[in-house]
Design a protein around this motif. Structure first.
Motif, PDB file in Angstrom:
ATOM      1  N   GLN A  30       6.913 -15.521   4.520  1.00  0.00           N
ATOM      2  CA  GLN A  30       7.435 -15.631   3.145  1.00  0.00           C
ATOM      3  C   GLN A  30       7.867 -17.050   2.823  1.00  0.00           C
ATOM      4  O   GLN A  30       8.348 -17.321   1.718  1.00  0.00           O
ATOM      5  N   ARG A  78       1.400  -3.851   2.506  1.00  0.00           N
ATOM      6  CA  ARG A  78       0.611  -5.034   2.157  1.00  0.00           C
ATOM      7  C   ARG A  78       0.885  -5.454   0.724  1.00  0.00           C
ATOM      8  O   ARG A  78       1.215  -4.644  -0.134  1.00  0.00           O
ATOM      9  N   GLU A  79       0.675  -6.746   0.484  1.00  0.00           N
ATOM     10  CA  GLU A  79       0.689  -7.264  -0.880  1.00  0.00           C
ATOM     11  C   GLU A  79      -0.690  -7.007  -1.484  1.00  0.00           C
ATOM     12  O   GLU A  79      -1.634  -6.694  -0.776  1.00  0.00           O
ATOM     13  N   ASP A 123       3.355  -7.557   3.765  1.00  0.00           N
ATOM     14  CA  ASP A 123       4.557  -7.646   2.943  1.00  0.00           C
ATOM     15  C   ASP A 123       5.785  -7.672   3.866  1.00  0.00           C
ATOM     16  O   ASP A 123       5.735  -7.169   4.990  1.00  0.00           O
ATOM     17  N   ASN A 124       6.837  -8.275   3.372  1.00  0.00           N
ATOM     18  CA  ASN A 124       8.103  -8.313   4.124  1.00  0.00           C
ATOM     19  C   ASN A 124       9.243  -7.945   3.203  1.00  0.00           C
ATOM     20  O   ASN A 124       9.135  -8.072   2.005  1.00  0.00           O
ATOM     21  N   ARG A 125      10.333  -7.498   3.813  1.00  0.00           N
ATOM     22  CA  ARG A 125      11.534  -7.333   3.009  1.00  0.00           C
ATOM     23  C   ARG A 125      12.744  -7.833   3.791  1.00  0.00           C
ATOM     24  O   ARG A 125      12.684  -8.011   5.012  1.00  0.00           O
ATOM     25  N   LYS A 131      -4.811  -3.732  -0.566  1.00  0.00           N
ATOM     26  CA  LYS A 131      -3.659  -2.839  -0.613  1.00  0.00           C
ATOM     27  C   LYS A 131      -4.083  -1.387  -0.824  1.00  0.00           C
ATOM     28  O   LYS A 131      -3.528  -0.475  -0.215  1.00  0.00           O
TER      29      LYS A 131
END
Lengths: 636, 254
Positions: A87, A136-137, A143-145, B147
């Protein structure tokens, strides 16, 4: 006994690389001459068994469940940390290392934690290659959070089922090796003892949970990946079968048990609904991002929450911690919930609950937005409680979730018994006194995929050709002891069920060695627990036969070990005369009620050695901090 | 509430079984179905009778250990719910509940409500994985996954391996279970190199076990606690026939 953690020399960022270079290797052609026993098939055990089989070792893997896929790693919801910095928000191996040592309240080994942060990036690569369906994006990237108050987004996740998907990845890798014949899998088989020959771990004695047969398995090394001991509390978020028996049997054979008093209480669980309660269910702590926690200002206010006007509510976290509010760390949120319930201001059946209210969030964001973020959690809550959290506030209460303590291991993840390793939650090593969110999965897989398979080679290389078989008298002796213990449990024929004892033990530990501890309570527990254990061994009722499936017998053996562990937890909590992380001694708090460490006197790992009867001797491993600066945590 | 239970009791694999009637009294609507059984078992132990054996572990609907036929429905009357997450408020005072183990030749009864589901493990062992050794993986972001594909793969990967699909199927077929794993891996780029060999291996293993054949009743989808779609069965069949045209045969076929 001198504890040697075997931490390699050199700067922290080079220790692991240097160590790997200096370790002895087993020639590829010789690997097939070694047999390794792995007990437990959760993230740590399955990944270790699969990886060692890929390297060429012969592996025997054991689990008590009917399939390796059911180990309790599967229930982890939130995610797995890794210092990928995908990110671009300033994350690094060093930052993950630093956050983890700090989050553990400075009671972990720097070198171990640094290595954990280093290999975290390899774990994500490995799991993605296995086909773990991470979030996933739209561009196809991972994806990360942000999780658990971390200031960077380093948590990888697969909806709310990250543990399930990671475990299935490891299970599939294991299944591939079972297919090749390099792993022989023994499901529905419980390890009941470890066998030492000339002081080295050379095998295990197990009981087949279907036929009841007790048998021995020999190997060149034994790896325990048998999880944590949270079920000592009876009520916890652990699976019903989770137990300490494998680790405890090893402890009784001489392995040191470290920091047993470090237990983690998770603040957002669904409260107990009655005496029938058999386990507790966790709800992701992400709910605290939008929910407001409160209780009535006055005790005994039995009005439904909707009829309690604003001026009669106490949003106690927002009041006490204006800058962090509802997002204070797990231990702080949990202790405050207990405090307001102890004052008689708790809500729901039994007064053991606090409200987690989404009315403001729904007003501000609209129900659709709240539903998009938390829909599955709201649905799960409604399924369990029968209440609709869009209309009435949720009720939550803290519950035991994870145990940071476990078998003492050195940098190589070997216990003080040569050839006996402990990995994953079963060891004590990386989380100090408190584990950060999304770090349990990381540690389990780090140990199993990337640490143990290297370090075990170093041991095996030095023990070529020591062929031990189950014909050795040591196996016969341990088998007889195990069979004797089974017979004893079957023959007591008392009046009380195993569960009734387990519930009573759990309540004692919860009351006296739970979220807050004090010397008086711990001393009380140290009288009551042994007395109850005595009663157990005289009055437990185990019906049926030991020659086929007998779930009461299985439970009885596990509860018997929980009695001994429970006593040691209280001993350890009493001995650690400071507050740190998940261990809160009421005698040691700041004026604001925060945990007060005593670094001068307690910067050490407590490693307990079992002595005759129910006595223990304490060994201390002093912790050196060269890179991380020790500070007091503040969330005001 | 008070309930009358008719529970399958069978002392071992080779023993005869029968339904035994028990009264379950003072059951709270807040109990889970398994907690209701816990209460019944405590009563049995008190009377000196052996408690009812049933598989269970996480009790939060994710491990897949529990499973029983409740009035003829796998995991009971509530859709998308495992037995451990079914709560007694789904029943009413005076109800009669018949509780039986999964009924399928491939899942022999071990004791009471406990069955042997190792056939599922053998199907995964036959090919339900991506063959990648630890350490040989490229950087995770070197393999982008659209996605939409990742989301559908996840739907398939959500299978908990409980066996409800087989238990509910009039033919005791394992197509939904097998196709869920075939589809999870077949939809992802990581799974492409072995995609066609995988499907023939897994189907061959499935057919060598004592499962029946799929005749599109779709009872499996209705019973699945994770609501996995039968679309994946269609997808598996397409991959299977494509594999045959490509000349793929299971390794065991020589």
């Amino acid at each position: 006994m001198k504890l040697d953690a075997k931490i390699p020399e050199g700067p922290i960022e080079k220790k692991w690389d240097e160590h790997r270079f200096h370790m002895k290797l087993v020639n590829p052609a010789n690997k097939r001459k070694f047999n390794v026993i792995v007990v437990g098939t959760g993230l740590a055990g399955a990944s270790a068994a699969a990886t060692m089989a890929e390297l060429g070792y012969n592996v025997k893997a054991f689990c008590y469940q009917d399939s390796a896929r059911r180990a309790h790693s599967i229930a982890a919801q939130g995610g797995i940390n890794a210092a990928k910095n995908y990110q671009n928000d300033g994350d690094s191996v060093y930052r993950l290392f630093y956050d983890t040592v700090k989050g553990g309240d400075y009671r972990s080994r720097e070198a171990n934690v640094y290595r954990l942060a280093q290999v975290s990036v390899n774990i994500i690569d490995q799991c993605a290659a296995q086909g773990v369906p991470f979030a996933r994006e739209y561009g196809g990237m991972l994806d990360n959070r942000s999780f658990g108050g971390a200031q960077v987004s380093r948590t990888f996740y697969a909806r709310g089922q990250t543990g399930q998907q990671l475990l299935l990845g490891a299970y599939q890798a294991l299944s591939r090796q079972i297919h090749t014949g390099k792993v022989k899998m023994y499901p529905r088989t419980e390890m009941l003892d470890v066998v030492l020959v000339d002081g080295h771990a050379k095998g295990v004695v197990v009981r087949d949970l279907v036929t009841g047969e007790v048998s021995s398995h020999a190997g060149d090394a034994v790896v325990l990946a048998t999880g944590g001991y949270g079920n000592v509390f009876f009520l916890s978020t652990n699976a019903k079968g989770c137990n300490v028996t494998a680790a405890w049997r090893a402890h009784r054979r001489g392995a040191l048990f470290a920091n047993p008093c470090y237990t983690q209480i998770h603040p957002t669980c669904i409260p107990v609904s009655g005496d029938h309660q058999s386990k507790l269910t966790l709800m992701s702590e992400s709910l605290r991002n939008d929910g407001r926690i409160w209780v009535p200002k006055k005790g005994g206010d039995n009005r439904p929450p909707g009829q309690i006007p604003e001026q009669d509510r106490d949003y106690y976290l927002e009041r006490r911690y204006p800058s962090f509010g509802n997002l204070v760390p797990r231990d702080v949120a949990s202790r405050n919930a207990k405090a307001v319930c102890d004052e008689g201001r708790g809500v729901g059946p039994g007064g053991l609950g606090v409200y987690l209210d989404f009315a403001d969030a729904i007003g501000r964001l609209g129900q659709d937005t709240v539903s998009a973020k938390y829909g599955n959690l709201f649905h799960m809550y409604e399924k369990i409680t029968g209440e609709n959290p869009y209309q009435v506030p949720m009720r939550i209460y803290p519950a035991v979730h994870y145990t940071m303590g476990g078998l003492w291991v050195d940098y190589n993840l070997m216990t003080n018994i040569p050839g006996l390793y402990a990995i994953g939650e079963a060891n004590f090593s990386d989380h100090g006194a408190n584990r950060l969110g999304a770090s349990a999965l990381m540690q389990g897989l780090a140990d199993g995929y990337f640490v143990l398979p290297y370090t075990i080679g170093n041991y095996l290389a030095q023990h070529m050709g020591e062929d031990v078989t189950t014909d050795d008298q040591a196996f016969k002796n341990v088998e007889a002891e195990v069979a004797g213990r089974v017979d004893r449990l079957m023959s007591i024929n008392g009046s009380r069920s195993v569960d009734s004892f387990h519930r009573e033990l759990g309540k004692l530990i919860w009351d006296y060695c739970g979220m807050a501890r004090n010397a008086e309570g711990l001393n009380t527990a140290l009288e009551k627990v042994p007395a109850l254990r005595e009663e157990f061994w005289n009055d437990v009722r185990v019906l049926g036969s030991a020659e086929n499936v007998n779930q009461s017998l299985e439970k009885a053996g596990r509860v018997a070990d929980f009695f001994e562990l429970g006593e040691l937890m209280c001993r350890d909590a009493l001995d650690r005369d400071e507050s740190c992380g998940g261990h809160f001694r009421e005698e040691h708090q700041t004026e604001e009620g925060e945990a007060l460490r005593d670094d001068e006197s307690f910067s050490f790992v407590s490693a307990w050695e079992k002595k005759e009867g129910t006595d223990w001797q304490l060994h201390k491993e002093h912790l050196e901090f060269e890179y991380v600066k020790l500070t007091q945590r503040s969330y005001k | 509430m008070d309930l009358t239970l008719h529970v399958w009791r069978q002392s071992g694999s080779n023993a005869d079984g029968r339904l035994v009637t028990y009264e379950a009294k003072d059951i709270s609507p807040d109990m889970s179905f398994l907690e209701m059984l816990d209460v019944v078992n405590e009563g049995l132990i008190e009377k000196g009778e052996e408690p009812i054996t049933f598989d269970h572990d996480c009790r939060e609907g994710i491990c897949g250990a529990c499973g029983m036929m409740i009035n003829g429905n796998a995991h009971g009357p509530q859709g998308g719910t495992t037995a451990c997450q079914l709560h007694m408020r789904s029943f009413k005072d005076g109800d009669s509940i018949t509780i039986e183990p999964w009924r399928a030749a491939a899942f022999p009864v071990l004791k009471d409500l406990m069955v042997d589901r190792s056939a599922f493990d053998r199907i995964i062992q036959a090919g339900g994985y991506v063959s990648v050794n630890t350490g040989s993986a490229p950087d995770a972001n070197e393999i982008p996954v659209p996605k939409a594909d990742a989301d559908v793969a996840f739907e398939a990967a959500a299978c908990i391996g409980c066996g409800a699909c087989v238990a509910q199927c009039p033919n005791s077929a394992a197509q939904l279970f097998t196709s869920a794993k075939v589809s999870h891996l077949g939809l992802l780029p990581q799974g492409q190199p072995e995609r066609y060999q995988r499907v023939v291996e897994m189907v061959a293993q499935m057919e060598s076990e004592s499962f029946g054949s799929c005749t599109n009743h779709r009872e499996c989808e209705a019973a699945c606690p994770k609501e996995i779609s039968t679309d994946f069965i269609a997808r598996m069949n397409r991959d299977y026939f494509a594999a045959l045209f490509k000349g793929k045969r299971p390794a065991s076929a020589g």
